[in-house]
Design a protein around this motif. Structure first.
Motif, PDB file in Angstrom:
ATOM      1  N   ASN A  69       0.814  -1.216   0.000  1.00  0.00           N
ATOM      2  CA  ASN A  69       0.000   0.000   0.000  1.00  0.00           C
ATOM      3  C   ASN A  69       0.849   1.268   0.000  1.00  0.00           C
ATOM      4  OD1 ASN A  69      -3.026  -0.693   0.206  1.00  0.00           O
ATOM      5  ND2 ASN A  69      -2.123  -2.080   1.692  1.00  0.00           N
TER       6      ASN A  69
ATOM      7  N   VAL B 113     -11.984  -5.547  -5.982  1.00  0.00           N
ATOM      8  CA  VAL B 113     -11.849  -5.077  -4.603  1.00  0.00           C
ATOM      9  C   VAL B 113     -13.201  -5.069  -3.902  1.00  0.00           C
ATOM     10  CG1 VAL B 113     -11.255  -3.078  -3.178  1.00  0.00           C
ATOM     11  CG2 VAL B 113      -9.768  -3.741  -5.069  1.00  0.00           C
TER      12      VAL B 113
ATOM     13  N   ASN C 210      -5.484  -5.927  -2.094  1.00  0.00           N
ATOM     14  CA  ASN C 210      -5.813  -4.733  -2.878  1.00  0.00           C
ATOM     15  C   ASN C 210      -4.644  -4.183  -3.700  1.00  0.00           C
ATOM     16  OD1 ASN C 210      -8.395  -4.928  -1.935  1.00  0.00           O
ATOM     17  ND2 ASN C 210      -8.318  -3.133  -0.608  1.00  0.00           N
TER      18      ASN C 210
ATOM     19  N   PRO D   5      -8.345  -8.600   2.535  1.00  0.00           N
ATOM     20  CA  PRO D   5      -8.568  -7.564   1.512  1.00  0.00           C
ATOM     21  C   PRO D   5      -7.465  -6.517   1.493  1.00  0.00           C
ATOM     22  CG  PRO D   5     -10.589  -7.993   2.719  1.00  0.00           C
ATOM     23  CD  PRO D   5      -9.502  -8.703   3.458  1.00  0.00           C
ATOM     24  N   GLN D   6      -6.965  -6.122   2.671  1.00  0.00           N
ATOM     25  CA  GLN D   6      -5.916  -5.112   2.738  1.00  0.00           C
ATOM     26  C   GLN D   6      -4.611  -5.607   2.112  1.00  0.00           C
ATOM     27  OE1 GLN D   6      -7.873  -6.018   5.521  1.00  0.00           O
ATOM     28  NE2 GLN D   6      -9.185  -4.308   4.986  1.00  0.00           N
TER      29      GLN D   6
ATOM     30  N   HIS E 208     -11.551  -2.309  -9.617  1.00  0.00           N
ATOM     31  CA  HIS E 208     -12.458  -1.855  -8.566  1.00  0.00           C
ATOM     32  C   HIS E 208     -13.488  -2.927  -8.230  1.00  0.00           C
ATOM     33  CE1 HIS E 208     -16.073   0.357  -7.027  1.00  0.00           C
ATOM     34  NE2 HIS E 208     -15.145   0.827  -6.225  1.00  0.00           N
TER      35      HIS E 208
ATOM     36  N   SER F 188      -5.573   2.929  -0.090  1.00  0.00           N
ATOM     37  CA  SER F 188      -4.349   2.304   0.419  1.00  0.00           C
ATOM     38  C   SER F 188      -4.027   2.795   1.828  1.00  0.00           C
ATOM     39  CB  SER F 188      -3.179   2.613  -0.521  1.00  0.00           C
ATOM     40  OG  SER F 188      -3.350   1.967  -1.768  1.00  0.00           O
TER      41      SER F 188
ATOM     42  N   TYR G 112      -4.712  -3.913  -7.951  1.00  0.00           N
ATOM     43  CA  TYR G 112      -4.569  -2.674  -8.721  1.00  0.00           C
ATOM     44  C   TYR G 112      -3.260  -2.622  -9.502  1.00  0.00           C
ATOM     45  CZ  TYR G 112      -8.768  -0.295  -7.176  1.00  0.00           C
ATOM     46  OH  TYR G 112     -10.077   0.062  -6.988  1.00  0.00           O
TER      47      TYR G 112
ATOM     48  N   GLU H 209     -13.519   2.914   4.381  1.00  0.00           N
ATOM     49  CA  GLU H 209     -13.295   2.071   3.198  1.00  0.00           C
ATOM     50  C   GLU H 209     -14.613   1.763   2.494  1.00  0.00           C
ATOM     51  OE1 GLU H 209     -10.950  -2.011   1.869  1.00  0.00           O
ATOM     52  OE2 GLU H 209     -10.380  -0.885   3.653  1.00  0.00           O
TER      53      GLU H 209
ATOM     54  N   ASP I 116      -6.344   1.011   4.172  1.00  0.00           N
ATOM     55  CA  ASP I 116      -5.937  -0.382   4.378  1.00  0.00           C
ATOM     56  C   ASP I 116      -4.781  -0.483   5.367  1.00  0.00           C
ATOM     57  OD1 ASP I 116      -7.864  -1.422   2.722  1.00  0.00           O
ATOM     58  OD2 ASP I 116      -6.586  -1.498   0.955  1.00  0.00           O
TER      59      ASP I 116
END
Length: 310
Positions: free
Chosen positions: A42, A246, A285, A281-282, A243, A67, A289, A111, A70
């Motif tokens: 991130n 995510v 991500n 998820p953190q 997107h 980011s 991307y 988020e 996260d």
């Protein structure tokens, strides 16, 4: 059962994912690795967006905020868990637990709103491309971020202040690896009816509105893409792919935790399921991307290329 007012409560005890001492080193190394990946991944996204002028657009501005969120969310949960494993302890102070509850709600709520804002950004970019820079202007971007953060903070403060009114039982063990609001409420011996009403009503409202916005945006996006020539459909879908991935990861893991807590009475299984929305998820991500976005890959290559090799 003995009642203890919150002012008399000095600490709670986080039982973690397992009580097996042989599993603790494995859990420690696994979570340390995931935390380092979250921070590094991130931070690279934030650095790429801030240093590359080609990425100074609303879409990447929102991505940098995602980011940052996260990093904040994972930092709220993981370091305390790692410290407890390292010192062979399970305690967390009442103030620390309350701070963890509040901070977790702030970042999770923020988020949630960010994903809706990013969906709206893609909706305007695809459905109104000629008016995009007029509609999604810097003033609107800043206003959306401030309103989202303010709403998340107000929600978190409301739940945290309501916790201060409760009296807690003698047993202060939380069958979790962090202070989750629902788990803390279960330890209260005083009436938690108002707390639970606020929890389900406000959280439901604050989750439903962004989710409805995301669904509405993508219904409009899909209907607009279907009217495009075939040559432009792939490009339009590719701009939304990251997107959407995510969104599915965030809401999918959250829904999975809700299902597991509804149908499973095992606290250890619920704690393991919570890893899916508080850590996974953190960690994923930045990969989503960076791997699916060409501009982001180019910018990251430039940054990595400037790192001196020894």
């Amino acid at each position: 059962m003995e009642l203890r007012n919150q002012t008399d409560v000095s600490k709670f005890f986080l039982l973690g994912l397992t009580t097996d001492p042989e599993m603790q080193p494995l859990i420690y190394n696994m979570f340390l690795f995931m935390y380092l990946v979250i921070i590094l991944g991130n931070l690279l996204i934030i650095l790429a967006v801030s240093s590359d002028s080609h990425l100074h657009t609303p879409m990447y501005y929102f991505l940098a905020n995602l980011s940052f969120t996260d990093i904040g969310l994972s930092t709220t949960v993981i370091p305390k868990m790692l410290v407890n494993i390292q010192v062979h302890g399970k305690s967390i102070t009442f103030a620390g637990c309350l701070t963890q509850v509040c901070t977790l709600l702030v970042f999770a709520g923020f988020e949630n709103f960010l994903l809706a804002i990013m969906a709206y950004d893609r909706y305007v970019a695809i459905c109104f491309p000629l008016r995009y820079t007029v509609i999604i202007n810097p003033r609107l971007c800043g206003l959306l971020i401030i309103l989202s953060l303010f709403s998340s903070i107000m929600e978190a403060l409301l739940h945290s202040l309501m916790l201060l009114k409760l009296s807690f039982c003698k047993n202060l063990e939380i069958p979790h690896f962090f202070c989750e609001l629902t788990q803390v409420l279960k330890l209260a011996c005083s009436n938690t009816l108002i707390n639970n009403i606020l929890l389900y009503f406000i959280n439901g409202l604050f989750s439903a509105i962004p989710l409805f916005g995301i669904i509405f945006s993508y219904v409009k996006i899909v209907s607009s893409i279907l009217k495009m020539p075939s040559a432009g459909k792939y490009k339009a879908f590719s701009t939304c792919g990251s997107h959407l991935s995510v969104v599915f990861l965030f809401y999918g893991t959250g829904f999975g935790v809700y299902i597991s807590s509804s149908f499973s009475h095992s606290s250890s299984k619920i704690a393991v399921a919570s890893v899916m929305y508080s850590v996974v998820p953190q960690m994923m991500n930045p990969f989503i991307y960076s791997l699916r976005n060409r501009d982001m890959k180019v910018s990251l290559r430039k940054i990595i290329g400037r790192i001196p090799s020894f």
